[in-house]
Design a protein around this motif. Sequence first.
Motif, PDB file in Angstrom:
ATOM      1  N   LEU A  20      58.630  42.174   1.475  1.00 31.48           N
ATOM      2  CA  LEU A  20      60.044  42.194   1.088  1.00 31.48           C
ATOM      3  C   LEU A  20      60.626  43.595   1.207  1.00 31.48           C
ATOM      4  O   LEU A  20      61.766  43.771   1.659  1.00 31.48           O
ATOM      5  N   PHE A  23      60.888  44.339   5.181  1.00 31.89           N
ATOM      6  CA  PHE A  23      61.749  43.496   6.013  1.00 31.89           C
ATOM      7  C   PHE A  23      63.042  43.038   5.332  1.00 31.89           C
ATOM      8  O   PHE A  23      63.887  42.432   5.993  1.00 31.89           O
ATOM      9  N   THR A  24      63.215  43.321   4.035  1.00 30.68           N
ATOM     10  CA  THR A  24      64.441  42.912   3.350  1.00 30.68           C
ATOM     11  C   THR A  24      65.152  44.089   2.697  1.00 30.68           C
ATOM     12  O   THR A  24      66.291  44.408   3.049  1.00 30.68           O
ATOM     13  N   PHE A  25      64.481  44.738   1.750  1.00 31.97           N
ATOM     14  CA  PHE A  25      65.152  45.796   0.980  1.00 31.97           C
ATOM     15  C   PHE A  25      65.482  47.022   1.830  1.00 31.97           C
ATOM     16  O   PHE A  25      66.596  47.553   1.761  1.00 31.97           O
ATOM     17  N   TYR A  26      64.507  47.479   2.631  1.00 35.12           N
ATOM     18  CA  TYR A  26      64.774  48.654   3.468  1.00 35.12           C
ATOM     19  C   TYR A  26      65.891  48.404   4.480  1.00 35.12           C
ATOM     20  O   TYR A  26      66.797  49.241   4.619  1.00 35.12           O
ATOM     21  N   PRO A  27      65.905  47.263   5.208  1.00 35.68           N
ATOM     22  CA  PRO A  27      67.026  47.018   6.136  1.00 35.68           C
ATOM     23  C   PRO A  27      68.389  46.999   5.458  1.00 35.68           C
ATOM     24  O   PRO A  27      69.369  47.490   6.017  1.00 35.68           O
ATOM     25  N   ILE A  28      68.459  46.437   4.238  1.00 43.05           N
ATOM     26  CA  ILE A  28      69.738  46.400   3.523  1.00 43.05           C
ATOM     27  C   ILE A  28      70.197  47.814   3.186  1.00 43.05           C
ATOM     28  O   ILE A  28      71.354  48.196   3.431  1.00 43.05           O
ATOM     29  N   LYS A 245      76.933  32.896   8.039  1.00 45.77           N
ATOM     30  CA  LYS A 245      75.991  33.574   8.941  1.00 45.77           C
ATOM     31  C   LYS A 245      75.805  32.814  10.255  1.00 45.77           C
ATOM     32  O   LYS A 245      74.830  33.053  10.975  1.00 45.77           O
TER      33      LYS A 245
END
Length: 318
Positions: A20, A23-28, A245
């Motif tokens: 997470l 692939f989720t928190f860092y991209p955001i 989306k």
Amino acid sequence: MESKNNWKAWLYLAPVLILLAVFTFYPIINTVYVSFLKDYNYTTGIYSGFTFENYIAVLTPWSSYGGDSGTMFSNVMGIALPNTLLLTIITVPISIILSLIIAIALNSIKVLKKFFQTVFFMPYVTNAIAIGMVFTIIFSTDYGIMNTIFGLGKFPWIFTSPTNPDMTVNYWSALFAISFYIVWHSLPYKILIFLGGLQNIDAQYYDAAKIDSAPKWKTTLKITVPLLSPQILYMMITSFIGSFKEYNSVIGLFGTGGGDFNAATGPEHMWTMVYFIYDQIKSPTNVSYASAAAIFLFVIILIFTLIQNQLSKKRVHY
């Protein structure tokens, strides 16, 4: 003992938390950061400072930063956002109502119930682009099923035909085609959720309705729908998010061009917000615009979700 179990729990959760984070928190977080970078080029990583111009270019018609004045604004506010809102307003209510009706009908079937459930679930596990290609044939100008069934001749739903160059594609016909595709493709998952909810409703409610000689339509409205309200709320929230989306349907039906429309209807394309974002990413110098548009879309989705949660507090029965 409790602290030892906590340590084990964190150890078990570590792989998921790492995934997470990557692939989720860092991209955001990185998207928010990039949205404020001036003259950013993602191939070199070079930028000239921080700015609000990326948001001004996307959300207002007055900025000429990075291109012609108002170009980004017209693409977002004049094409991508209206298309996204229209698709959301059209497809979400229709798909939820249809899936609820189909789920109730399937739940009442006694013979071959599993077979029909499998048939209705098949589109969900089929590649969206492949389905889009099938719908391209269905709405084909020269040999499409829609034109054949309704006797429309060579009516161009999506693309103009070389054999009928005088008739051009209308924006609303293309909107109908993509809405039809989105509704059809979104039904299976909703039907599955509603079926699960229907099978968990206690039969005593229906027995009481039979004793009172309540008609089926009243039983559905007064018992089934209220008891399915948690599933309906869940489907409303996830459907709104998914519709905002929307991207695969545009690629599947229209390819990378986003549409082929008559100049008389204006410069409309069937762009959505996510299509616009991906289109900007193709240019190394436009990633900041894409990031600003992505944050703008995130805020819109968040607002719609909060509104739905507030409105549903008095109507959802757990």
